[in-house]
Design a protein around this motif. Structure first.
Motif, PDB file in Angstrom:
ATOM      1  N   PHE A  99       0.812  -1.219   0.000  1.00 12.13           N
ATOM      2  CA  PHE A  99       0.000   0.000   0.000  1.00 12.13           C
ATOM      3  C   PHE A  99       0.847   1.271   0.000  1.00 12.13           C
ATOM      4  N   TYR A 100       1.818   1.369   0.884  1.00  8.42           N
ATOM      5  CA  TYR A 100       2.590   2.605   1.041  1.00  8.42           C
ATOM      6  C   TYR A 100       3.649   2.797  -0.037  1.00  8.42           C
ATOM      7  N   ALA A 152      -5.289   6.895   2.048  1.00 13.50           N
ATOM      8  CA  ALA A 152      -4.576   7.115   0.786  1.00 13.50           C
ATOM      9  C   ALA A 152      -4.360   8.607   0.546  1.00 13.50           C
ATOM     10  N   ILE A 153      -5.363   9.395   0.838  1.00 14.91           N
ATOM     11  CA  ILE A 153      -5.227  10.844   0.665  1.00 14.91           C
ATOM     12  C   ILE A 153      -4.241  11.411   1.676  1.00 14.91           C
ATOM     13  N   LYS A 154      -4.342  10.959   2.913  1.00 13.91           N
ATOM     14  CA  LYS A 154      -3.456  11.454   3.987  1.00 13.91           C
ATOM     15  C   LYS A 154      -1.994  11.122   3.718  1.00 13.91           C
ATOM     16  N   GLY A 213      -0.626  10.503   0.802  1.00 12.30           N
ATOM     17  CA  GLY A 213      -0.149  10.944  -0.500  1.00 12.30           C
ATOM     18  C   GLY A 213      -0.186   9.883  -1.574  1.00 12.30           C
ATOM     19  N   THR A 214      -0.751   8.722  -1.272  1.00  9.07           N
ATOM     20  CA  THR A 214      -0.847   7.673  -2.288  1.00  9.07           C
ATOM     21  C   THR A 214      -2.142   7.787  -3.082  1.00  9.07           C
ATOM     22  N   GLY A 215      -3.007   8.698  -2.679  1.00  9.33           N
ATOM     23  CA  GLY A 215      -4.282   8.873  -3.363  1.00  9.33           C
ATOM     24  C   GLY A 215      -4.134   9.722  -4.613  1.00  9.33           C
ATOM     25  N   ASN A 216      -4.974   9.465  -5.588  1.00  2.55           N
ATOM     26  CA  ASN A 216      -4.981  10.244  -6.824  1.00  2.55           C
ATOM     27  C   ASN A 216      -6.340  10.929  -6.960  1.00  2.55           C
ATOM     28  N   ARG A 217      -6.611  11.516  -8.103  1.00  2.00           N
ATOM     29  CA  ARG A 217      -7.888  12.221  -8.303  1.00  2.00           C
ATOM     30  C   ARG A 217      -9.083  11.285  -8.196  1.00  2.00           C
ATOM     31  N   LYS A 218      -8.919  10.071  -8.682  1.00  2.00           N
ATOM     32  CA  LYS A 218     -10.018   9.100  -8.582  1.00  2.00           C
ATOM     33  C   LYS A 218     -10.364   8.843  -7.118  1.00  2.00           C
ATOM     34  N   ILE A 219      -9.333   8.704  -6.304  1.00  2.00           N
ATOM     35  CA  ILE A 219      -9.533   8.456  -4.872  1.00  2.00           C
ATOM     36  C   ILE A 219     -10.247   9.651  -4.243  1.00  2.00           C
ATOM     37  N   GLN A 220      -9.777  10.842  -4.572  1.00  2.00           N
ATOM     38  CA  GLN A 220     -10.380  12.047  -3.997  1.00  2.00           C
ATOM     39  C   GLN A 220     -11.830  12.223  -4.422  1.00  2.00           C
ATOM     40  N   SER A 221     -12.156  11.861  -5.641  1.00  2.00           N
ATOM     41  CA  SER A 221     -13.544  11.987  -6.083  1.00  2.00           C
ATOM     42  C   SER A 221     -14.408  10.841  -5.547  1.00  2.00           C
ATOM     43  N   ARG A 222     -13.800   9.721  -5.240  1.00  2.00           N
ATOM     44  CA  ARG A 222     -14.554   8.573  -4.723  1.00  2.00           C
ATOM     45  C   ARG A 222     -14.924   8.750  -3.252  1.00  2.00           C
TER      46      ARG A 222
END
Length: 147
Positions: free
Chosen positions: A83-84, A114-116, A118-127
């Motif tokens: 994950f990391y 994931a957002i915290k 930094g592994t998150g992307n735009r898809k994660i943020q919109s989900r």
């Protein structure tokens, strides 16, 4: 022995592997990126990075196979082990896995993590907002393990 311990041994063997890419370890490789950035590194370092990428790919492929076979616990364990070290695709796969298992709070938590981290992307943020709404609507049927 757990899969995570197996993966740890695999990674140790890769990272301790002798540098075989080039006899002259001071040889530099230059990576040219599309944004004009050039990064120079010793070939031995480049070799280690390549090996690490192969290691991540093996685990990711294992997780996808486990998911396809319906072995969700093994899939989850494999995905958490990388994950990391990866981008948002692992977090997204975990979120999908949790939604499929009616683990709605776990889905929200993995997206937030994931957002915290930094592994998150735009898809994660919109989900995330959708996952929070879904979790709130289905709180009675939530089967989360609450990690």
């Amino acid at each position: 022995m757990t899969k995570f311990e197996d993966y740890s041994k695999l990674f140790s063997s890769i990272s301790n592997e002798e540098d075989v890419a080039d006899a002259n370890f001071n040889t530099q490789i230059v990576n040219h990126f599309s944004d004009g950035l050039d990064i120079s590194m010793p070939i031995s370092v480049y070799h280690k990075i390549h090996q690490f990428g192969r290691f991540i790919s093996i685990i990711h492929d294992t997780a996808e196979n486990e998911y396809s076979n319906g072995n969700y616990l093994a899939c989850e364990e494999s995905l958490w082990s990388i994950f990391y070290a990866t981008s948002g695709d692992v977090a997204e796969r975990l979120a999908i896995l949790y939604r499929k298992q009616h683990r709605f709070s776990d889905e929200v938590n993995v997206l937030k993590l994931a957002i915290k981290t930094g592994t998150g992307n735009r898809k994660i943020q919109s989900r995330l907002p959708k996952a929070i709404t879904y979790c709130d609507k289905h709180r009675d049927s939530d089967e989360s393990l609450h990690y």
